[in-house]
Enzyme design. Structure first.
Site, PDB file in Angstrom:
ATOM      1  N   TRP A  26       0.870  -1.546   0.028  1.00 45.17           N
ATOM      2  CA  TRP A  26       0.405  -0.091  -0.137  1.00 45.17           C
ATOM      3  C   TRP A  26       0.733   1.604  -0.423  1.00 45.17           C
ATOM      4  CZ3 TRP A  26      -5.631   0.914   1.384  1.00 45.17           C
ATOM      5  CH2 TRP A  26      -5.910  -0.534   1.289  1.00 45.17           C
ATOM      6  N   SER A  58      -0.325  -4.008   5.176  1.00 38.58           N
ATOM      7  CA  SER A  58       0.975  -4.070   6.928  1.00 38.58           C
ATOM      8  C   SER A  58       0.282  -5.341   7.941  1.00 38.58           C
ATOM      9  CB  SER A  58       0.530  -2.984   7.287  1.00 38.58           C
ATOM     10  OG  SER A  58       1.688  -1.831   6.573  1.00 38.58           O
ATOM     11  N   GLU A  60      -0.806  -7.889   6.738  1.00 42.33           N
ATOM     12  CA  GLU A  60       0.050  -9.283   6.852  1.00 42.33           C
ATOM     13  C   GLU A  60       1.366  -9.827   7.200  1.00 42.33           C
ATOM     14  OE1 GLU A  60      -1.969  -7.866   4.166  1.00 42.33           O
ATOM     15  OE2 GLU A  60      -3.587  -8.892   4.932  1.00 42.33           O
ATOM     16  N   VAL A  81       3.147   0.872   4.606  1.00 44.38           N
ATOM     17  CA  VAL A  81       2.771   2.582   5.041  1.00 44.38           C
ATOM     18  C   VAL A  81       1.591   2.440   5.807  1.00 44.38           C
ATOM     19  CG1 VAL A  81       2.639   4.712   3.615  1.00 44.38           C
ATOM     20  CG2 VAL A  81       4.242   3.219   3.564  1.00 44.38           C
ATOM     21  N   ILE A  83      -1.472   5.380   6.470  1.00 48.52           N
ATOM     22  CA  ILE A  83      -2.124   6.856   6.340  1.00 48.52           C
ATOM     23  C   ILE A  83      -3.825   6.325   6.652  1.00 48.52           C
ATOM     24  CG2 ILE A  83      -2.281   8.528   4.981  1.00 48.52           C
ATOM     25  CD1 ILE A  83      -0.039   7.666   3.518  1.00 48.52           C
ATOM     26  N   GLY A  86      -5.923   7.579   4.809  1.00 46.13           N
ATOM     27  CA  GLY A  86      -6.554   5.841   3.710  1.00 46.13           C
ATOM     28  C   GLY A  86      -7.077   4.996   4.553  1.00 46.13           C
ATOM     29  N   THR A  87      -7.380   4.833   6.499  1.00 49.75           N
ATOM     30  CA  THR A  87      -7.955   3.773   6.734  1.00 49.75           C
ATOM     31  C   THR A  87      -8.724   4.077   7.300  1.00 49.75           C
ATOM     32  OG1 THR A  87      -8.280   1.349   7.107  1.00 49.75           O
ATOM     33  CG2 THR A  87      -5.782   3.558   7.522  1.00 49.75           C
ATOM     34  N   HIS A  89     -10.198   2.171  10.111  1.00 51.12           N
ATOM     35  CA  HIS A  89      -9.852   1.555  10.781  1.00 51.12           C
ATOM     36  C   HIS A  89      -8.188   1.266  11.603  1.00 51.12           C
ATOM     37  CE1 HIS A  89      -9.874  -1.300   7.945  1.00 51.12           C
ATOM     38  NE2 HIS A  89      -9.050  -1.829   8.418  1.00 51.12           N
ATOM     39  N   ARG A 128       9.645  10.477   5.653  1.00 43.15           N
ATOM     40  CA  ARG A 128      10.402   9.660   6.247  1.00 43.15           C
ATOM     41  C   ARG A 128      10.648   8.677   5.839  1.00 43.15           C
ATOM     42  NH1 ARG A 128       6.013  10.403  10.714  1.00 43.15           N
ATOM     43  NH2 ARG A 128       6.101  12.348  11.407  1.00 43.15           N
TER      44      ARG A 128
END
Ligand code: RBF
Length: 161
Positions: A26, A58, A60, A81, A83, A86-87, A89, A128
């Site tokens: 992602w 991530s 997984e 990553v 964000i 983006g989610t 949850h 970063r």
């Protein structure tokens, strides 16, 4: 949490370590920076044939780390990553990944470099990710931490007699 206060680590005796990099997919641009930084660090430390596995997300990463820890790797580097925007949850994903990786590392004794960015915005992640103009290079840092830890632990793991 900023990167201020990070140590300057001197990496020694690492050429023969078996290292695996596990990387989510992602947020491609930031992920590319993390993976490049990790591979650059491994090359600098003389580890030229690392295993690189790409996972979907991530979430997984912990299961991949667990399987690899059981296959004889000396150190694992986890890159992802996540964000917030983006989610919905975000907290669950971040917690699952961080707690999962911690558990695998402590349970197996295999150091896992933590290179999972958990950011509010994509700009923060890019800053970063070790790209041109970034202020931090977290993929490189995660490798440095993992191989340093593996090397330090190996120095005390010889039998006494
Ligand atoms: N994986 C990431 O590595 N970063 C993300 O920002 C991310 N956002 C997600 C948002 C949603 C709504 C969902 C359902 C999944 C997201 N994932 C993300 C994927 C997750 O890590 C995992 O791959 C999938 O949930 C499939 O198990």
């Amino acid at each position: 949490m900023s990167g201020k206060g990070a140590p300057e680590l001197s990496v020694k005796n690492c050429q023969d370590l078996r290292v695996a990099v596990i990387a989510a997919q992602w947020h491609e641009k930031a992920m590319d920076g993390l993976v490049d930084g990790a591979l650059r660090a491994l090359h600098e430390y003389g580890i030229d044939e690392p295993t690189l596995l790409r996972l979907p997300g991530s979430w997984e990463l912990p299961v991949a780390a667990k399987v690899l820890a059981g296959r004889g790797y000396d150190a694992i580097v986890a890159l992802g990553v996540v964000i917030r925007g983006g989610t919905p949850h975000f907290e669950y994903v971040c917690q699952g990944v961080t707690q999962g990786l911690t558990k695998v590392s402590v349970d197996t004794g295999v150091p896992i470099g933590f290179g999972v960015l958990t950011c509010d915005t994509e700009e923060q992640a890019l800053d970063r990710a070790g790209l041109e103009g970034s202020s931090e290079d977290k993929g490189h840092e995660a490798v440095t931490a993992a191989v340093t830890t593996a090397s330090v632990l190996r120095s005390v793991s010889e039998p006494w007699h």
